[in-house]
Design a protein around this motif. Structure first.
Motif, PDB file in Angstrom:
ATOM      1  N   ARG A   1      79.270  28.032  31.301  1.00 26.24           N
ATOM      2  CA  ARG A   1      78.490  29.266  31.180  1.00 26.24           C
ATOM      3  C   ARG A   1      77.452  28.991  30.120  1.00 26.24           C
ATOM      4  O   ARG A   1      77.787  28.686  28.989  1.00 26.24           O
TER       5      ARG A   1
ATOM      6  N   GLU B   1      81.896  31.809  21.790  1.00 28.00           N
ATOM      7  CA  GLU B   1      80.832  32.502  22.520  1.00 28.00           C
ATOM      8  C   GLU B   1      80.589  31.909  23.900  1.00 28.00           C
ATOM      9  O   GLU B   1      80.444  32.630  24.879  1.00 28.00           O
ATOM     10  N   LEU B   2      80.500  30.587  23.984  1.00 26.98           N
ATOM     11  CA  LEU B   2      80.041  29.962  25.224  1.00 26.98           C
ATOM     12  C   LEU B   2      81.131  29.247  26.007  1.00 26.98           C
ATOM     13  O   LEU B   2      80.916  28.881  27.161  1.00 26.98           O
TER      14      LEU B   2
ATOM     15  N   GLU C   1      71.271  50.136  32.303  1.00 28.00           N
ATOM     16  CA  GLU C   1      70.814  50.384  30.931  1.00 28.00           C
ATOM     17  C   GLU C   1      70.312  49.106  30.271  1.00 28.00           C
ATOM     18  O   GLU C   1      69.401  49.139  29.451  1.00 28.00           O
ATOM     19  N   ASP C   2      70.946  47.999  30.619  1.00 26.45           N
ATOM     20  CA  ASP C   2      70.520  46.720  30.033  1.00 26.45           C
ATOM     21  C   ASP C   2      69.445  46.045  30.868  1.00 26.45           C
ATOM     22  O   ASP C   2      68.951  44.986  30.499  1.00 26.45           O
TER      23      ASP C   2
ATOM     24  N   ILE D   1      80.328  38.944  20.189  1.00 26.23           N
ATOM     25  CA  ILE D   1      80.797  38.135  21.326  1.00 26.23           C
ATOM     26  C   ILE D   1      81.650  38.995  22.258  1.00 26.23           C
ATOM     27  O   ILE D   1      81.526  38.904  23.482  1.00 26.23           O
ATOM     28  N   SER D   2      82.472  39.880  21.687  1.00 18.15           N
ATOM     29  CA  SER D   2      83.330  40.727  22.527  1.00 18.15           C
ATOM     30  C   SER D   2      82.515  41.715  23.348  1.00 18.15           C
ATOM     31  O   SER D   2      82.998  42.291  24.314  1.00 18.15           O
ATOM     32  N   MET D   3      81.263  41.922  22.957  1.00 20.51           N
ATOM     33  CA  MET D   3      80.378  42.836  23.687  1.00 20.51           C
ATOM     34  C   MET D   3      79.414  42.080  24.601  1.00 20.51           C
ATOM     35  O   MET D   3      78.335  42.589  24.928  1.00 20.51           O
ATOM     36  N   GLU D   4      79.769  40.863  25.005  1.00 21.30           N
ATOM     37  CA  GLU D   4      78.911  40.020  25.853  1.00 21.30           C
ATOM     38  C   GLU D   4      77.609  39.639  25.145  1.00 21.30           C
ATOM     39  O   GLU D   4      76.593  39.383  25.792  1.00 21.30           O
ATOM     40  N   GLY D   5      77.649  39.635  23.805  1.00 18.04           N
ATOM     41  CA  GLY D   5      76.460  39.281  23.050  1.00 18.04           C
ATOM     42  C   GLY D   5      76.601  37.924  22.404  1.00 18.04           C
ATOM     43  O   GLY D   5      77.480  37.135  22.760  1.00 18.04           O
ATOM     44  N   THR D   6      75.733  37.661  21.449  1.00 17.37           N
ATOM     45  CA  THR D   6      75.725  36.370  20.780  1.00 17.37           C
ATOM     46  C   THR D   6      75.916  36.536  19.279  1.00 17.37           C
ATOM     47  O   THR D   6      75.489  37.545  18.695  1.00 17.37           O
TER      48      THR D   6
ATOM     49  N   ARG E   1      75.389  34.217  27.136  1.00 22.19           N
ATOM     50  CA  ARG E   1      75.994  35.495  27.449  1.00 22.19           C
ATOM     51  C   ARG E   1      74.898  36.479  27.848  1.00 22.19           C
ATOM     52  O   ARG E   1      73.846  36.049  28.311  1.00 22.19           O
ATOM     53  N   ARG E   2      75.163  37.774  27.712  1.00 21.93           N
ATOM     54  CA  ARG E   2      74.260  38.724  28.355  1.00 21.93           C
ATOM     55  C   ARG E   2      73.212  39.309  27.403  1.00 21.93           C
ATOM     56  O   ARG E   2      72.403  40.148  27.803  1.00 21.93           O
ATOM     57  N   ALA E   3      73.192  38.876  26.145  1.00 21.30           N
ATOM     58  CA  ALA E   3      72.177  39.360  25.206  1.00 21.30           C
ATOM     59  C   ALA E   3      70.787  38.912  25.692  1.00 21.30           C
ATOM     60  O   ALA E   3      70.650  37.865  26.312  1.00 21.30           O
TER      61      ALA E   3
ATOM     62  N   LEU F   1      80.571  29.091  18.064  1.00 21.90           N
ATOM     63  CA  LEU F   1      79.853  28.634  19.261  1.00 21.90           C
ATOM     64  C   LEU F   1      80.785  28.518  20.469  1.00 21.90           C
ATOM     65  O   LEU F   1      80.444  28.977  21.559  1.00 21.90           O
TER      66      LEU F   1
ATOM     67  N   THR G   1      74.398  34.958  17.121  1.00 25.41           N
ATOM     68  CA  THR G   1      73.152  34.680  16.423  1.00 25.41           C
ATOM     69  C   THR G   1      71.962  34.959  17.324  1.00 25.41           C
ATOM     70  O   THR G   1      71.748  34.271  18.319  1.00 25.41           O
TER      71      THR G   1
ATOM     72  N   CYS H   1      73.266  39.764  18.313  1.00 33.73           N
ATOM     73  CA  CYS H   1      72.479  40.380  19.390  1.00 33.73           C
ATOM     74  C   CYS H   1      73.417  40.741  20.526  1.00 33.73           C
ATOM     75  O   CYS H   1      74.241  39.916  20.932  1.00 33.73           O
ATOM     76  N   VAL H   2      73.310  41.963  21.014  1.00 37.15           N
ATOM     77  CA  VAL H   2      74.197  42.430  22.085  1.00 37.15           C
ATOM     78  C   VAL H   2      73.361  43.090  23.194  1.00 37.15           C
ATOM     79  O   VAL H   2      72.201  43.439  22.971  1.00 37.15           O
ATOM     80  N   PRO H   3      73.946  43.256  24.381  1.00 29.44           N
ATOM     81  CA  PRO H   3      73.214  44.003  25.405  1.00 29.44           C
ATOM     82  C   PRO H   3      72.863  45.389  24.862  1.00 29.44           C
ATOM     83  O   PRO H   3      73.645  45.981  24.120  1.00 29.44           O
TER      84      PRO H   3
ATOM     85  N   LYS I   1      68.420  37.889  23.950  1.00 28.68           N
ATOM     86  CA  LYS I   1      67.832  36.924  23.026  1.00 28.68           C
ATOM     87  C   LYS I   1      68.993  36.187  22.389  1.00 28.68           C
ATOM     88  O   LYS I   1      70.013  36.788  22.097  1.00 28.68           O
ATOM     89  N   THR I   2      68.867  34.902  22.187  1.00 25.82           N
ATOM     90  CA  THR I   2      69.931  34.165  21.521  1.00 25.82           C
ATOM     91  C   THR I   2      69.335  32.929  20.869  1.00 25.82           C
ATOM     92  O   THR I   2      68.329  32.395  21.329  1.00 25.82           O
ATOM     93  N   SER I   3      69.947  32.493  19.778  1.00 25.11           N
ATOM     94  CA  SER I   3      69.562  31.203  19.208  1.00 25.11           C
ATOM     95  C   SER I   3      70.814  30.369  18.993  1.00 25.11           C
ATOM     96  O   SER I   3      70.912  29.616  18.040  1.00 25.11           O
TER      97      SER I   3
ATOM     98  N   SER J   1      72.911  48.327  25.939  1.00 23.55           N
ATOM     99  CA  SER J   1      73.844  49.433  26.162  1.00 23.55           C
ATOM    100  C   SER J   1      74.979  49.431  25.135  1.00 23.55           C
ATOM    101  O   SER J   1      75.672  50.417  24.976  1.00 23.55           O
TER     102      SER J   1
END
Lengths: 453, 453
Positions: free
Chosen positions: B173, A425-426, B100-101, A402-407, B176-178, A422, A409, A338-340, B180-182, A342
Motif C-alpha cells: 500500500r 502507517e504504510l 466529504e473527503d 494513522i488510525s484515521m487513515e491519515g499520515t 493512506r487517504r490523507a 512509518l 507527517t 494530516c488526516v482525511p 498530503k503526506t511527506s 472528514s
C-alpha cells in the motif's frame, strides 16, 4: 574519516570546516531530537565539486548529510553516524527564468524568498511557502508545502525536473522541461521527499504561477472547530477555489491577539485567501461568507486592501512566535499530521483534549484545506519530565492520525523523528519496497543514513 | 510455461483461457507495432487471486502482462517474451466513495466512464479524460491525462494511493487517504507510469473534484498556429484559469467539419472550456476573447448552453474518427510529444511541414495548455513503404521534441514504441537509475518485460 578530512581540507581549503561551532550549527537543534554534529562541513560551488565530494566520501564509506537552510524539523540534518555535511549555501544562483513557459531553473541553495525577489518584475511567483525561508533544495528533499498547498500543491507538484548526484557519483537528470511527461519511472517525484537518502540535489526546474489579478482575504470565527471544518467541506463541495484556508484554534488566536495587537474573537478561526479576477475574488469571498453563516459563523470580514491583507497574514505567519511568547522560557516543539478532511475536526479536538489531559500547552494551527495540522508543544526548558510527556504525546498523535487513515507527517518528512511510525502507517510491504530502492541506489548507505528507514 | 498453464487452468477453470482469439485480443493491435500475443489470459476477481497468479508465474519465471481496457498506444499489452496476460475486467467495483473527503477507492478494472456514472448523484466527478474509456488501473500505469490536464493534472496528480502486488507476491500500500503526506519515498508516483513493470495495481484511491457550478465553452479561430499559441501563453500569464484548451490544426478542422457537419473556419482553432461560477465563466470567456483578438483571432464565440457545449466537445472527441474518415482505407497511427509552451508553435509547424515534405497525411490535435500534441498519421493499409516512412517520421518527431527540451511522450507512455528515445531524452544516469530500481523490485524480470527499459 580522517583521510576524507585531509583530502577535503586540501581540495577545498577554507571551504571545508571542521571547527566545533560550524559543525554544531550544522546539526539539528530545534526539536526534541538531540543534536548530532557532522565531522566537517563543506561548501561546494557547482555540480562538479559535489561529484568530487560524493566520490571522496564513497571511496571511504563516509556518510554525506545534505544541508540547505537548516530549517527542517525532524532531524534531517543530524549526522548520527558522523560524516560530512554538504552545505549548499554557495549554490544559490537562479540559472534561468522562462517567463513564457512559466518555469525556472535554480541551484538548490536558493531560498524561496530569494526566488520570489528575483521574480519580482516578471508577473510570476513561486507559490510554495512553508513558514521558514527554506532553501529550495531542502524543500524538495522534504516534500515541503505550507499555506498555499490547497491551491498550488506541494513540492511534488511544482518540481518539473531535478538534477542530482547519485552515490555512485553519476549525475542524473530526472526529466526535461515539458509540463507533462509519461517517459518512464517518475524519478522526479521519487527524489522529491527522499530527504537526501538517494542523492544530492544540485539543480531544480520549478513550475511558476502567474500572479493573480486580485486577491481577497477573509477572517471568519466559528463556535467550534467542528463548525469551521464543516464549513470548509461545504465550500469545497461548492467547488469554490480557495488559495489558502488556515485554521487557528482558540488558544492560537489568543496568542496571536497578544503578540500582534489584534482583537480577533477568541474562538476557532479560519483565515482565507482567494485568488482571481477583481470580480471573482469578491464573489468568492461573498459565497464563502454565506457558507460560513450557514455553519454558525459569528463574525466574518473580508478585504482586498493590500495593507489589511498583509496585516492578517503577517499575524498568521507570526503565529509560531506568538505561540512561543505564550511561555517565553519554554522550548517549542512543532509536529504535524494530516488526516482525511472528514476526520479533521475530530482529530483536532482530540489533540486538544489529550494536551489538556496530560497537562501540556499545545495550540493548533491547521492547513485545513488539506486536513493537515500542527501542534506546537511548549516545553519548559531542561524539564525532563515534561519532555518525556511531549514525546509520548507525539507518539499518541501520530497513532491517532494513522488510525484515521491519515499520515504521521503531512509536510515535515520522516527524518529521524517519525521513523518509528512509518511501518505502522504504510505496512511492511511499502517499507520493504523503500528499503529495496534505497539499497539499489545507495548500496554503501552513505547518503544521509539513519533518515526515513 | 506449460506447467504454469496447467496450474492456472486447474486453479481458475474457465477464467483462464489459452484460446487463440482470446490471446490475440489481448495483444496490441492498434499501431505500427506488431502484435505479440500472450500464452494465456487469466481473469482474477480479487487481490488474493492476483497474488496467487504472481506467485505461480514467479515460481516458473513466466512473464506477467497486466491488461486493462487494451486502449494503450505504445505496445504496453504485448507479450514479446510470451507469458500470462492478467485481465482486470472482473475487478471492476467502486469500493467506496467518501463524498466529504472528495475521494474514492476503486478496483483497477473500473473505467473512467463507469466511475463517473457511479458518481452521478454525488456532485463530484473524476476529471482525467484520455480519449478512450480506459480502465483506471491502466490509466495509472501509463500516467494518462487528456483534455482536462491543464486544470486538473494527470494521473500522477489524482492518485492518492495504490495497492499493488509486487513480483515477490507481497502486497504494497503506497500511501493512506490523507490529501498530503511527506512520509518516505513517494511510491504512489513511482508506481504511476511504471507500466506494470514493477507490480500489478489491484486498487486505487483517487481524488475527486466538485462539479463546477457553471461551465462555458469557446471556439476561436486564428490565422496561424503561432498566433493561437501566443494567445494561450498570454492567457496563462494573465492568470486566467482554463479547464481545457485544445488546438486543432486546419486539416483537423476540415476533418471535423466533414465528419460532424460543422462549418468552422478551416484555419487553426482553439476550443476552450472554463469552469467556475456563472459570473466567473462568463468573465473568463470574455477576457479570453479579448486576448484572442489581440492575437489576431478572426472568429470567437462562446456559450454556456449545455447542448451547444456538448456539440462542440463531441466534435473534439470525435476528431480521431473524423481524421480516420479523411482516408477511410488507411490505418491511423497516433503519436504524441510534449514541449515547453514557448516552443509549441514551432514544434507543431515543423511537424506539419515534415509530414508534407515526406508525403504523409498527419493532422495535429493538441492539449495546448500543456505543450502536448498528437500527430495522427494516416497510413495506407499493407503499404510497407508508407509504414517505413511513418516509422522514420516518428523518430524524427521524438528527436525534435527532445531537442526542444521536451519529451518523446506526453501521455502515451514508453511501452515498446518509445524505448529507443528514453536514453536520448533523459541521459544514461536516469536510465541506469530506472534499471537499478527495476532490478531491485523485480529481480526475475517477470513484470511486463520488454517495456520502458
Amino acid at each position: 574519516m580522517a583521510t576524507v578530512s585531509d583530502i577535503l581540507a586540501q581540495r577545498f581549503g577554507p571551504r571545508f570546516d571542521t571547527g566545533k561551532s560550524q559543525r554544531e550549527q550544522h546539526a539539528h537543534t530545534t526539536t526534541w531530537l538531540p543534536s548530532q554534529a557532522p565531522d566537517g562541513v563543506v561548501f561546494p560551488q557547482d555540480v562538479d565539486e559535489v561529484r568530487e565530494i560524493v566520490r571522496i566520501c564513497a571511496d571511504h564509506r563516509v556518510p554525506i548529510v545534505p544541508f540547505g537552510a537548516g530549517t527542517s524539523l525532524e532531524g534531517h540534518v543530524n549526522a548520527p553516524l558522523g560524516g560530512i555535511s554538504v552545505d549548499m549555501r554557495d549554490m544559490d544562483r537562479v540559472l534561468e527564468v522562462n517567463a513564457e513557459d512559466m518555469d525556472c531553473r535554480v541551484q538548490p541553495g536558493v531560498t524561496r524568498k530569494a526566488l520570489n525577489t528575483h521574480l519580482r518584475d516578471t508577473g510570476l511567483f513561486f507559490p510554495i511557502d512553508p513558514g521558514a525561508d527554506a532553501s529550495l533544495g531542502g524543500m524538495a528533499s522534504t516534500r515541503a508545502s505550507g499555506t498555499n498547498a490547497v491551491r498550488y500543491g506541494t513540492m511534488k507538484d511544482v518540481v518539473l525536473a531535478l538534477q542530482a548526484v547519485m552515490p555512485s557519483g553519476e549525475v542524473v537528470r530526472t526529466a526535461r522541461r515539458a509540463r507533462k511527461t509519461s517517459a518512464g519511472y517518475d524519478l522526479t517525484r521519487l527524489m522529491v521527499g527522499s530527504e537526501g537518502t538517494l542523492g544530492l540535489i544540485t539543480e531544480l526546474t520549478l513550475r511558476l504561477t502567474g500572479i493573480p489579478e486580485a486577491m481577497s482575504s477573509a477572517v471568519c470565527s466559528f463556535p467550534s472547530v467542528e463548525a469551521a471544518c464543516d464549513a470548509v467541506i461545504a465550500t469545497f463541495q461548492f467547488g469554490l477555489p480557495m488559495a489558502r484556508i488556515e485554521l487557528m484554534d482558540a488558544m492560537s488566536v489568543r496568542a496571536v491577539n497578544a503578540y500582534s495587537g489584534l482583537s480577533l474573537p477568541q474562538t476557532p478561526l479560519l483565515l482565507l485567501e482567494f485568488h482571481g479576477s477583481e470580480a471573482g475574488v469578491a464573489e468568492q469571498a461573498a459565497t464563502f461568507g454565506e457558507v460560513a453563516r450557514d455553519h454558525g459563523s459569528t463574525a466574518f470580514e473580508w478585504t482586498t486592501d493590500p495593507a489589511e491583507r498583509t496585516r492578517l497574514w503577517q499575524a498568521r505567519h507570526d503565529a509560531y512566535w506568538a505561540i512561543r511568547a505564550l511561555r517565553p522560557d519554554s522550548d517549542a516543539l512543532a509536529t504535524d499530521v494530516c488526516v482525511p478532511l472528514s476526520r479533521l475536526a475530530e482529530a483536532v479536538t482530540r489533540s486538544q483534549q489529550e494536551c489538556e489531559r496530560i497537562g501540556l500547552t499545545g495550540p493548533v494551527l491547521g492547513h485545513v484545506g488539506d486536513g493537515n495540522f500542527h501542534v506546537t508543544l511548549m516545553i519548559a526548558r531542561e524539564d525532563e519530565a515534561e519532555r518525556a510527556k511531549a514525546r509520548e504525546y507525539l507518539s499518541w498523535l501520530a497513532e491517532l492520525a494513522i488510525s484515521m487513515e491519515g499520515t504521521c507527517t503531512g509536510e515535515h518528512g520522516i527524518g529521524q523523528g517519525k521513523r518509528a511510525y512509518l511501518e505502522a502507517e504504510l505496512g511492511a510491504g511499502a517499507v520493504n519496497m523503500m528499503r529495496a530502492i534505497k539499497t539499489a541506489v545507495d548500496p554503501l548507505n552513505i547518503m544521509n543514513p539513519g533518515k526515513i528507514l
